[in-house]
Design an enzyme around this catalytic site. Sequence first.
Site, PDB file in Angstrom:
ATOM      1  N   HIS A   1       0.863  -1.191   0.000  1.00 31.67           N
ATOM      2  CA  HIS A   1       0.000   0.000   0.000  1.00 31.67           C
ATOM      3  C   HIS A   1       0.895   1.235   0.000  1.00 31.67           C
ATOM      4  CE1 HIS A   1      -3.797   2.099   1.864  1.00 31.67           C
ATOM      5  NE2 HIS A   1      -3.124   2.912   1.055  1.00 31.67           N
TER       6      HIS A   1
ATOM      7  N   HIS B   1       1.193   4.754  -2.503  1.00 28.04           N
ATOM      8  CA  HIS B   1       0.785   5.548  -3.681  1.00 28.04           C
ATOM      9  C   HIS B   1       2.061   6.177  -4.213  1.00 28.04           C
ATOM     10  CE1 HIS B   1      -3.512   5.322  -2.555  1.00 28.04           C
ATOM     11  NE2 HIS B   1      -2.997   5.178  -1.353  1.00 28.04           N
TER      12      HIS B   1
ATOM     13  N   HIS C   1      -9.593   0.962  -1.276  1.00 27.80           N
ATOM     14  CA  HIS C   1      -9.549   1.627   0.022  1.00 27.80           C
ATOM     15  C   HIS C   1     -10.955   1.578   0.613  1.00 27.80           C
ATOM     16  CE1 HIS C   1      -5.733   3.149  -1.350  1.00 27.80           C
ATOM     17  NE2 HIS C   1      -5.595   4.002  -0.360  1.00 27.80           N
TER      18      HIS C   1
ATOM     19  N   GLU D   1     -11.177   3.552   5.954  1.00 27.74           N
ATOM     20  CA  GLU D   1     -10.091   4.428   6.419  1.00 27.74           C
ATOM     21  C   GLU D   1     -10.761   5.514   7.270  1.00 27.74           C
ATOM     22  OE1 GLU D   1      -8.123   6.700   3.311  1.00 27.74           O
ATOM     23  OE2 GLU D   1      -6.505   7.336   4.650  1.00 27.74           O
TER      24      GLU D   1
ATOM     25  N   ASP E   1       1.734   4.047   2.712  1.00 25.69           N
ATOM     26  CA  ASP E   1       0.682   4.870   2.099  1.00 25.69           C
ATOM     27  C   ASP E   1       1.267   6.001   1.252  1.00 25.69           C
ATOM     28  OD1 ASP E   1      -1.959   5.372   1.478  1.00 25.69           O
ATOM     29  OD2 ASP E   1      -2.491   6.248   3.411  1.00 25.69           O
ATOM     30  N   ASP E   2       1.663   7.108   1.881  1.00 23.50           N
ATOM     31  CA  ASP E   2       2.240   8.269   1.174  1.00 23.50           C
ATOM     32  C   ASP E   2       3.444   8.750   1.976  1.00 23.50           C
ATOM     33  OD1 ASP E   2       0.012   8.858  -0.925  1.00 23.50           O
ATOM     34  OD2 ASP E   2      -1.049   8.593   0.972  1.00 23.50           O
TER      35      ASP E   2
END
Length: 346
Positions: A25, A27, A205, A208, A286-287
């Site tokens: 996961h 991005h 997703h 969340e 994630d980011d």
Amino acid sequence: MFQVKPVAAERLPELLRRMPKAELHIHIEGSLEPELIFALAQRNGVPLAYASVEALRSAYAFSNLQSFLDIYYAGASVLLKEQDFYDMAQAYLRKAAQDNVVHAELFFDPQTHTARGVSMATVINGLHRACVDAQAELGVSASLILCFLRHLSEEDAFATLEEALPFRDKFIGIGLDSGEVGNPPEKFARVFARCRELGFHLVAHAGEEGPPAYVWTALDVLKVERIDHGVQSIQDAALMRRLAQDSIPLTVCPLSNLKLRVFPDLASHNLGQLLAAGLVATVNSDDPAYFGGYVNENFTQTFAATGLTAQHAYTLARNSFEASFIDDAAKRRHIDRLNESFETFA
Ligand code: HPA
Ligand code: ZN
């Protein structure tokens, strides 16, 4: 079952960093560090609303998912050429290799780029070339998952799929991201059905910021194989049983949850409860450029705050391979190496 030896608390960070793992996961646009944003802005002559790297980084204070997405989409505006996409993915994969990530599945958001006039070929060819080169340069296997932006229409997702199909051998799956609340999975029922017919892996997703109901419809309407985040599932006991019974992996992202205020602090994160309930949870970044850390930072900070143990570390790393979309022989090889890394840790 593999026997994990106890490890002293002060040695845990080293174990967490050293163990081989998969990241499922991430991005890729969320791996764009401020330094690279500035370098690409200069290379491409794109004006930025921030005077310096420091000014941009100091804008990374978020109150929820949407406040992050606004800055994240603005950061992606510096990506214009195939080489830009290549450089971004190469930078991430090098960082991942340093964290002993041996396999990564990268999300990308084509609509963020095609809406600015960047072609699908530019996006996919740049990212894919970086994935291919990572195997030779770093020994890391990497594949791509195309995400639809859920704040846009299903019609837009269909058009994006059509544009991407000439490159279908360069991505393995389809995901769903962007602003969750008000954009439930079932909004994309028909396009996911089509992607399923086409043989893509499916993820979304869900849970969340959104309710457990969105996790149910991601499973039952979209028929996804993994849930990204999914931490809100804990509010629904029947859903927790379903996730455990069907071994549906959750790709959990603790530092993202902290920065987007899904949990007030890392000590309150429910990762330990998800594992205790028998769910196939994994740890991911994630980011990472926006949320203060790559995958090892997610592991070490979460373990320090919650008191998880070496046994949990093993389970999470093992889950990352079990939940990945690599073939069974590759899974076996990675898990053998994982076992070795725990056996020889002293
Ligand atoms: N949630 C939804 N969309 C996203 C995220 C996220 O955490 N990161 C990038 N796009
Ligand atoms: Zn995400």
